[in-house]
Design a protein around this motif. Structure first.
Motif, mmCIF file in Angstrom:
data_model
loop_
_atom_site.group_PDB
_atom_site.id
_atom_site.type_symbol
_atom_site.label_atom_id
_atom_site.label_comp_id
_atom_site.label_asym_id
_atom_site.label_seq_id
_atom_site.Cartn_x
_atom_site.Cartn_y
_atom_site.Cartn_z
ATOM 1 N N UNK A 26 0.823 -1.204 0.000
ATOM 2 C CA UNK A 26 0.000 0.000 0.000
ATOM 3 C C UNK A 26 0.860 1.258 0.000
ATOM 4 N N UNK A 27 1.860 1.309 0.873
ATOM 5 C CA UNK A 27 2.697 2.502 0.972
ATOM 6 C C UNK A 27 3.452 2.775 -0.325
ATOM 7 N N UNK A 28 3.969 1.727 -0.963
ATOM 8 C CA UNK A 28 4.672 1.906 -2.231
ATOM 9 C C UNK A 28 3.714 2.446 -3.295
ATOM 10 N N UNK A 29 2.506 1.922 -3.341
ATOM 11 C CA UNK A 29 1.498 2.388 -4.289
ATOM 12 C C UNK A 29 1.150 3.848 -4.030
ATOM 13 N N UNK A 30 0.853 4.166 -2.774
ATOM 14 C CA UNK A 30 0.441 5.528 -2.424
ATOM 15 C C UNK A 30 1.536 6.545 -2.726
ATOM 16 N N UNK A 31 2.775 6.191 -2.465
ATOM 17 C CA UNK A 31 3.887 7.124 -2.692
ATOM 18 C C UNK A 31 4.106 7.409 -4.171
ATOM 19 N N UNK A 32 3.822 6.459 -5.036
ATOM 20 C CA UNK A 32 4.055 6.690 -6.464
ATOM 21 C C UNK A 32 2.799 7.175 -7.193
ATOM 22 N N UNK A 33 1.667 7.218 -6.501
ATOM 23 C CA UNK A 33 0.428 7.645 -7.136
ATOM 24 C C UNK A 33 0.399 9.166 -7.316
ATOM 25 N N UNK A 34 0.128 9.638 -8.520
ATOM 26 C CA UNK A 34 0.055 11.082 -8.735
ATOM 27 C C UNK A 34 -1.239 11.700 -8.175
ATOM 28 N N UNK A 35 -2.214 10.883 -7.809
ATOM 29 C CA UNK A 35 -3.491 11.411 -7.313
ATOM 30 C C UNK A 35 -3.603 11.408 -5.794
ATOM 31 N N UNK A 36 -2.617 10.844 -5.113
ATOM 32 C CA UNK A 36 -2.637 10.797 -3.650
ATOM 33 C C UNK A 36 -1.534 11.680 -3.084
ATOM 34 N N UNK A 37 -1.858 12.381 -2.007
ATOM 35 C CA UNK A 37 -0.897 13.228 -1.316
ATOM 36 C C UNK A 37 -0.895 12.843 0.153
ATOM 37 N N UNK A 38 0.285 12.716 0.739
ATOM 38 C CA UNK A 38 0.316 12.393 2.165
ATOM 39 C C UNK A 38 -0.290 13.550 2.944
ATOM 40 N N UNK A 39 -1.232 13.216 3.816
ATOM 41 C CA UNK A 39 -1.953 14.241 4.562
ATOM 42 C C UNK A 39 -1.565 14.335 6.018
ATOM 43 N N UNK A 51 -1.551 8.772 6.386
ATOM 44 C CA UNK A 51 -2.794 8.729 5.635
ATOM 45 C C UNK A 51 -2.613 9.626 4.429
ATOM 46 N N UNK A 52 -3.387 9.344 3.411
ATOM 47 C CA UNK A 52 -3.276 10.059 2.144
ATOM 48 C C UNK A 52 -4.608 10.714 1.828
ATOM 49 N N UNK A 53 -4.556 11.793 1.082
ATOM 50 C CA UNK A 53 -5.771 12.482 0.675
ATOM 51 C C UNK A 53 -5.929 12.381 -0.841
ATOM 52 N N UNK A 73 -11.234 4.090 3.098
ATOM 53 C CA UNK A 73 -11.524 5.373 2.454
ATOM 54 C C UNK A 73 -12.619 6.046 3.267
ATOM 55 N N UNK A 74 -12.326 7.245 3.778
ATOM 56 C CA UNK A 74 -13.282 7.939 4.638
ATOM 57 C C UNK A 74 -13.478 9.367 4.161
ATOM 58 N N UNK A 75 -14.713 9.819 4.252
ATOM 59 C CA UNK A 75 -15.003 11.193 3.897
ATOM 60 C C UNK A 75 -16.368 11.323 3.262
#
Length: 114
Positions: A26-39, A51-53, A73-75
């Motif tokens: 998950x962390x590797x995916x989130x870090x390379x995703x252009x649509x997710x930003x660490x929040x 967590x990512x936004x 996924x929350x919000x």
């Protein structure tokens, strides 16, 4: 939609630890995703996880975090859950499931299995 969604490899999201998405995956995916930003950071028991936004098509912002083998996924957002997060579930070869057990698919929302 103000609701919690789960990206899980299990048949039911509450069984995610039995068929987990690994934290490092998950962390590797989130870090390379252009649509997710660490929040920021969230604490689960004694462990701190980022967590990512994600900004949805309607402009609302949701948070994503890993918990017990699933991506949570929350919000609040007004868009179609599958359109917003179906690609994420597909990338992990996983299901996109709501708190009531319904599954979000390209064909629409499927009722709970049981």
């Amino acid at each position: 939609m103000g609701y919690e969604l789960h990206v899980t490899r299990a048949a039911e999201y509450y069984e995610s630890e039995e068929h987990p998405i690994a934290l490092d995956e998950w962390l590797a995916y989130a870090e390379r995703s252009p649509t997710l930003t660490q929040g920021g950071w969230i604490w689960w028991d004694e462990d701190r996880h980022p967590f990512y936004v994600f900004t949805c098509g309607d402009g609302s912002v949701v948070s994503l975090t890993w918990f017990e083998g699933a991506i949570e996924i929350k919000g609040h957002f007004d868009g179609d859950a599958y359109r917003e997060f179906g690609g994420l579930a597909e990338d992990f070869q996983a299901n996109l499931q709501g708190d009531d057990g319904e599954r979000y698919t390209p064909s629409g929302v499927l009722p709970p299995i049981h």
